[in-house]
Design an enzyme around this catalytic site. Structure first.
Site, PDB file in Angstrom:
ATOM      1  N   GLY A   1    -108.702 -66.735  33.005  1.00 60.37           N
ATOM      2  CA  GLY A   1    -107.973 -65.795  32.180  1.00 60.37           C
ATOM      3  C   GLY A   1    -106.867 -65.396  33.162  1.00 60.37           C
ATOM      4  O   GLY A   1    -106.311 -65.810  34.205  1.00 60.37           O
TER       5      GLY A   1
ATOM      6  N   ILE B   1    -106.629 -62.711  34.894  1.00 58.42           N
ATOM      7  CA  ILE B   1    -107.356 -62.478  36.250  1.00 58.42           C
ATOM      8  C   ILE B   1    -107.306 -63.736  37.038  1.00 58.42           C
ATOM      9  O   ILE B   1    -106.931 -63.604  38.351  1.00 58.42           O
ATOM     10  CB  ILE B   1    -108.312 -61.265  36.410  1.00 58.42           C
TER      11      ILE B   1
ATOM     12  N   THR C   1    -116.374 -59.054  39.366  1.00 55.28           N
ATOM     13  CA  THR C   1    -115.389 -57.825  39.303  1.00 55.28           C
ATOM     14  C   THR C   1    -115.043 -57.723  37.655  1.00 55.28           C
ATOM     15  O   THR C   1    -114.397 -57.226  37.080  1.00 55.28           O
ATOM     16  CB  THR C   1    -114.154 -57.945  39.916  1.00 55.28           C
TER      17      THR C   1
ATOM     18  N   ARG D   1    -117.954 -58.136  34.300  1.00 54.35           N
ATOM     19  CA  ARG D   1    -118.891 -57.467  33.772  1.00 54.35           C
ATOM     20  C   ARG D   1    -120.037 -57.675  34.251  1.00 54.35           C
ATOM     21  O   ARG D   1    -120.737 -58.671  34.618  1.00 54.35           O
ATOM     22  CB  ARG D   1    -118.956 -57.655  32.391  1.00 54.35           C
TER      23      ARG D   1
ATOM     24  N   GLU E   1    -124.202 -48.457  34.757  1.00 59.86           N
ATOM     25  CA  GLU E   1    -123.329 -47.732  35.162  1.00 59.86           C
ATOM     26  C   GLU E   1    -123.372 -46.348  34.824  1.00 59.86           C
ATOM     27  O   GLU E   1    -123.395 -45.906  33.815  1.00 59.86           O
ATOM     28  CB  GLU E   1    -121.963 -48.439  34.909  1.00 59.86           C
TER      29      GLU E   1
ATOM     30  N   HIS F   1    -116.568 -49.575  39.706  1.00 60.87           N
ATOM     31  CA  HIS F   1    -115.896 -50.275  38.507  1.00 60.87           C
ATOM     32  C   HIS F   1    -114.387 -49.373  38.426  1.00 60.87           C
ATOM     33  O   HIS F   1    -113.984 -48.969  37.518  1.00 60.87           O
ATOM     34  CB  HIS F   1    -116.598 -49.602  37.322  1.00 60.87           C
TER      35      HIS F   1
ATOM     36  N   ALA G   1    -111.642 -51.674  39.655  1.00 61.76           N
ATOM     37  CA  ALA G   1    -110.816 -52.818  39.742  1.00 61.76           C
ATOM     38  C   ALA G   1    -109.237 -52.654  39.267  1.00 61.76           C
ATOM     39  O   ALA G   1    -108.333 -52.829  39.577  1.00 61.76           O
ATOM     40  CB  ALA G   1    -111.442 -54.183  39.787  1.00 61.76           C
TER      41      ALA G   1
END
Length: 340
Positions: free
Chosen positions: A177, A179, A254, A256, A285, A304, A306
């Site tokens: 995608g 990223i 980075t 999920r 988390e 978390h 990024a």
């Protein structure tokens, strides 16, 4: 000039002043803003009623939504209960890659169009993935700890101790995608061979090799996860997949935490099957005290963050404003998830 009653339900990252400034650039519209400031990220998000990754603020939203036509949020819990209290709401923009904190089906049933802001954190997340990847390849946390402990470890220059280069390595990207595409360009610039596994990509761009996941795992010195978490991708990388990777390979996540079996990852780090790993996301988390991840060897971790850049927050507001402008002009908004 038309006046539109609008709720800004920002937080301490995508702030209401940024959203207001972005929306105020839309010509021929006067916005009557009502504001709610949600507690994220000072207070972690979680599940709220039937939606995920939201701030627990249903009552605040219900109180603020009376008479509101448009709403812009990042972490607002737009549950069925909240939507029931918003009979005038026509359009909702979520400043995220997807509206996981919205009951989209309930919104559609009530004639409320929903849009997200895809790509708002793509630059930040891609840069962070590359930083983690390089930190793992060169084992930067370990090197810093030696200096903090007053040691000068010249012995870490030894062949069996030193790190690896990206130049000439094979980097496999699981997901292509916004990223993943940016990471691919950076990897090519470093001189890496780039493989991509993504069932939604039919043809590889120039310089990229499109392969099946099994082949990517077998060939890649570095594997970086950029897939969305769905029922199909949950747990897609487990002990069997890690065992298929070259011994000493590096694994980066980075995307999920649910994509990866972290216990299997720690096992592989301890056995040497994985040479290093780098994570910004986790199965739980915050990471609980006593987690094996906190003592695993050759691991780089961040909490978390990024997507956490100031440019991301501004970009979220800009994309949201574009969506609102399109909606008000009866055009197709960017990131439209469900129409009226």
């Amino acid at each position: 000039m038309r006046t539109v009653k609008t709720l800004l339900a920002g937080d301490h990252f995508v702030r209401n002043d940024l959203l207001a400034a972005a929306l105020s650039t839309i010509p021929d519209v006067a916005f009557e803003f009502r504001e709610v400031t949600l507690p994220w990220p000072l207070t972690p998000y979680g599940r709220v009623a039937e939606v995920d990754e939201a701030s627990d603020a249903e009552d605040q939203l219900i109180e603020a939504l009376a008479g509101v036509e448009l709403a812009v949020t990042q972490m607002g819990p737009f549950t069925e209960r909240v939507l029931d209290a918003a009979p005038d709401l026509r359009f909702l923009v979520v400043c995220r890659g997807g509206p996981v904190n919205v009951n989209v089906a309930a919104a559609a049933d009530r004639g409320i169009a929903v849009a997200s802001t895809p790509g708002r954190n793509a630059v930040a997340a891609a840069e962070h993935a590359v930083a983690l990847m390089m930190g793992a390849l060169r084992n930067l946390p370990r090197l810093q700890r030696t200096l903090e402990q007053g040691e000068w470890r010249s012995d870490l220059y030894a062949y069996d101790e030193c790190g690896l280069e990206l130049d000439g390595s094979t980097v496999g990207l699981v997901g292509y995608g916004a990223i993943g595409q940016r990471v691919a360009r950076v990897m090519l610039a470093f001189g890496a061979r780039v493989l991509v596994a993504d069932p939604y990509v039919e043809q590889a761009p120039e310089g990229i090799e499109l392969v099946e996941l099994d082949e990517l795992l077998r060939q890649s010195d570095v594997v970086s996860l950029h897939a969305r978490l769905t029922d199909q991708t949950r747990g897609m990388i487990g002990a069997q997949q890690i065992a298929a990777m070259p011994r000493g390979a590096v694994l980066v996540n980075t995307a999920r935490g649910g994509l990866l079996d972290y216990d299997a990852t720690v096992d592989a780090l301890e056995s040497g099957q994985l040479g290093a790993a780098a994570f910004d996301v986790f199965p739980s988390e915050p990471v609980p005290a006593g987690s094996r991840l906190l003592t695993a060897p050759n691991i780089v971790m961040t909490p978390h963050l990024a997507g956490a850049t100031r440019q991301t927050a501004h970009r979220a507001g800009s994309i949201a404003a574009e969506a609102v402008a399109a909606f008000l002009n009866r055009k197709h908004p960017v990131g439209l998830v469900s129409a009226q």
